[in-house]
Write an enzyme that holds these catalytic residues in place. Structure first.
Site, PDB file in Angstrom:
ATOM      1  N   LYS A 146      27.685  39.430  37.681  1.00 39.68           N
ATOM      2  CA  LYS A 146      28.187  40.558  36.895  1.00 39.68           C
ATOM      3  C   LYS A 146      26.977  41.385  36.452  1.00 39.68           C
ATOM      4  CE  LYS A 146      31.724  42.655  35.158  1.00 39.68           C
ATOM      5  NZ  LYS A 146      32.709  43.320  36.016  1.00 39.68           N
ATOM      6  N   ASP A 160      33.952  39.994  39.901  1.00 38.96           N
ATOM      7  CA  ASP A 160      35.388  40.272  39.815  1.00 38.96           C
ATOM      8  C   ASP A 160      35.944  40.661  41.179  1.00 38.96           C
ATOM      9  OD1 ASP A 160      33.538  42.209  39.097  1.00 38.96           O
ATOM     10  OD2 ASP A 160      34.963  43.470  38.047  1.00 38.96           O
ATOM     11  N   ASP A 199      32.560  28.347  37.359  1.00 42.25           N
ATOM     12  CA  ASP A 199      33.632  27.494  36.852  1.00 42.25           C
ATOM     13  C   ASP A 199      34.983  28.101  37.241  1.00 42.25           C
ATOM     14  OD1 ASP A 199      34.930  25.540  35.459  1.00 42.25           O
ATOM     15  OD2 ASP A 199      34.267  26.165  33.468  1.00 42.25           O
TER      16      ASP A 199
END
Ligand code: NAP
Length: 490
Positions: free
Chosen positions: A184, A217, A241
């Site tokens: 990100k 994303d 995760d």
């Protein structure tokens, strides 16, 4: 192989086995029976961790005997451990991963025969390499005000380098051709950006592997749309995760998701799933995830032929479908855990018709310096400070007050932000403010360096009127700002 340290003296390798909680003992028992039946030269040293240990009053959930065994064997096959509710606050799983610095969490997912999913036939075969000890999971949290909590996202160059090298080495060891870095970095330029920058730098050392970056994303989106495009994905702890649970679901769910926690000294092999307490002791759950974790362990021990023998037997069993567990066919008609394990044992030595086991080589563990300060700057200078202040005042009131405080000082108030958005000097925005303000002070003379005495004086002046919680020095490292601007700050 330099990794493996412990031998029983009879040619067998000693492995610490932790049965764990809930369905753990059933899964571990199935894996042990299969490995023993395959004639693998492994001797098990059984140790405890988890719920039973917490109940004895050991706050970490990991007793000394278990730690001592792992220090000796360096290899662990582990069942799931319950995270305590009412027995202390730390997870024994996380404790084990951190104590032994197993910095890489490796989660392979592969389409399996007889496990029908919406993705069947598309050939999903990928590995998520998740950083396992840093990031928000370093667990450094503070209540800054009664209503504002903070968790420190800690990302280090050393941690990035280790995990990135691990991903490329894994690609080579497994004959894979591509590594994606998922980050990100578009939002968190310094922390997530450090993984991206490290990845781009280290990728040059692996010209045989195709390297690409993807925003995490979009990675999630692409994994649902076209998962077959991915080979290896390397990512930070929390992203990994989430992404790796998503990828488990693509190939049939938690019953089929193995994992390895790898460090340069110790490796811990376990299913992704937890202790599923509602199925505990019923002999109904699917032990495949633990069995495939044990297959990863055998490869780690250099037992490649045995690993292929067991993996092939699992594939034959799933392909023929004579014993399917309840999670696939329904618990009213599923095979028991032990029947399924016996079927795998009966299939040892057979080859699946339409499936192949990859050709694996020994994973080369990345070597990164043991020195704590991996990165050394050519120059650095403190040019200001962010003081975090708790106040029920408005931005304008607080701003005026702080400007009065520093009117005669070497510092000036540059701006105040609230939850990351600049609110003072006012920019006509609609920020919904809370009582947690970041007040940025910089030196009036930009050529100077902020001295600690000036900082202490500033804090004394601020605290005479306001409550401050913490500070961050604003540094320039090698001539570049080592901090980010607030949203709206010029
Ligand atoms: P969980 O134990 O993974 O179980 C969630 C659900 O996943 C189960 O109810 C079941 O789904 C399915 N499932 C899990 N393992 C399965 C298997 N082997 N075969 C078939 N289905 C399986 O997650 P949880 O209920 O959230 O966590 C329970 C405890 O485990 C908690 O204390 C948690 O902290 C701990 N935990 C430990 C680890 C670890 O040791 N590494 C990891 C995760 C969680 P259905 O209900 O749909 O049948």
């Amino acid at each position: 192989m330099d990794f493996y340290k412990s031998s029983a003296g009879n040619g067998k390798k000693i492995v610490t086995v932790i049965p764990g909680d809930g369905i753990g003992p059933e899964c571990i028992n199935a894996a042990r029976r299969i490995i023993d039946a395959a004639g693998v030269p492994v001797e098990w040293e059984e140790r405890q961790a988890g719920a039973s240990v917490f109940r004895q009053g050991i706050a970490s959930g990991v007793p000394h005997e278990t730690i001592a065994s792992i220090q000796k064997t360096r290899v662990v096959l582990k069942g799931p451990l319950e995270t305590p509710v009412g027995y202390g606050e730390k997870s024994a799983n996380v404790t084990l991963r951190k104590l032994f610095e197993t910095y890489a969490n490796i989660r392979p997912v592969r389409e399996l025969p007889g496990v029908v999913t919406p993705y069947s036939g598309r050939g999903i075969d990928l590995v998520v390499v998740r950083e396992n000890v840093e990031d928000l999971y370093a667990g450094i949290e503070h209540m800054q005000t009664p209503g504002v909590a903070q968790c420190l996202k800690l990302i280090t160059r050393k941690g990035c380098e280790k995990i990135v090298r691990m991903a490329f080495e894994l690609a080579r060891a497994e004959g894979r051709t591509g590594v994606h870095c998922a980050s990100k970095s578009n939002i968190m330029k310094l922390t997530e950006g450090m993984l991206k920058r490290t990845f781009e730098e280290i990728a040059k050392e692996y010209p045989d592997i195709e390297a690409g970056h993807i925003i995490v994303d979009n990675c999630a989106h692409q994994l649902v749309r076209r998962p077959e495009q991915f080979d290896v994905i390397v990512t930070t702890n929390m992203n990994g995760d989430i992404i790796s649970d998503l990828t488990s679901a693509l190939v049939g769910g938690l019953g089929f998701a193995p994992s390895a926690n790898i460090g340069n000294d110790v490796a811990i092999f376990e299913a992704v799933h937890g202790s599923a307490p509602k199925y505990a002791g019923r002999n109904v759950i699917n032990p495949t995830a633990v069995i495939l974790s044990a297959v990863q362990m055998l490869r780690h021990l250099g037992e490649f032929a045995s690993a292929a023998l067991v993996e092939n037997a699992v594939l034959v069993t799933l392909e023929e479908g004579k014993a399917r567990t309840g999670d696939i066919v329904g618990y009213d008609r599923g095979a028991s855990t032990s029947t399924y394990a016996e079927m795998i044992i009966a299939n040892l030595g057979r080859q699946p018709k339409n499936w192949q086991v990859r050709d694996y080589k020994q994973l080369k563990l990345p070597q990164v310096t043991a020195a704590p300060d991996l990165v050394k700057a050519g120059s650095r200078r403190v040019i200001g400070v962010d003081v975090f202040v708790e106040s029920g005042q408005s931005a304008a009131e607080l701003g005026h007050s702080l400007e009065q405080i520093v009117a005669a000082s070497a510092l000036r108030l540059k701006m105040i932000s609230n939850r990351g958005t600049k609110v003072y000097p006012a920019a006509g925005t609609f920020t919904d403010c809370v009582d947690h303000w970041r007040c940025r002070f910089v030196l009036r003379d930009e050529r100077e360096e902020l001295k600690d005495e000036q900082l202490f004086l500033l804090l004394a002046q601020v605290s005479a009127r306001h409550r401050w919680m913490h500070i961050e020095k604003l540094q320039e490292i090698d001539g570049e700002a080592a901090f980010t601007m607030a949203q709206g700050e010029d």
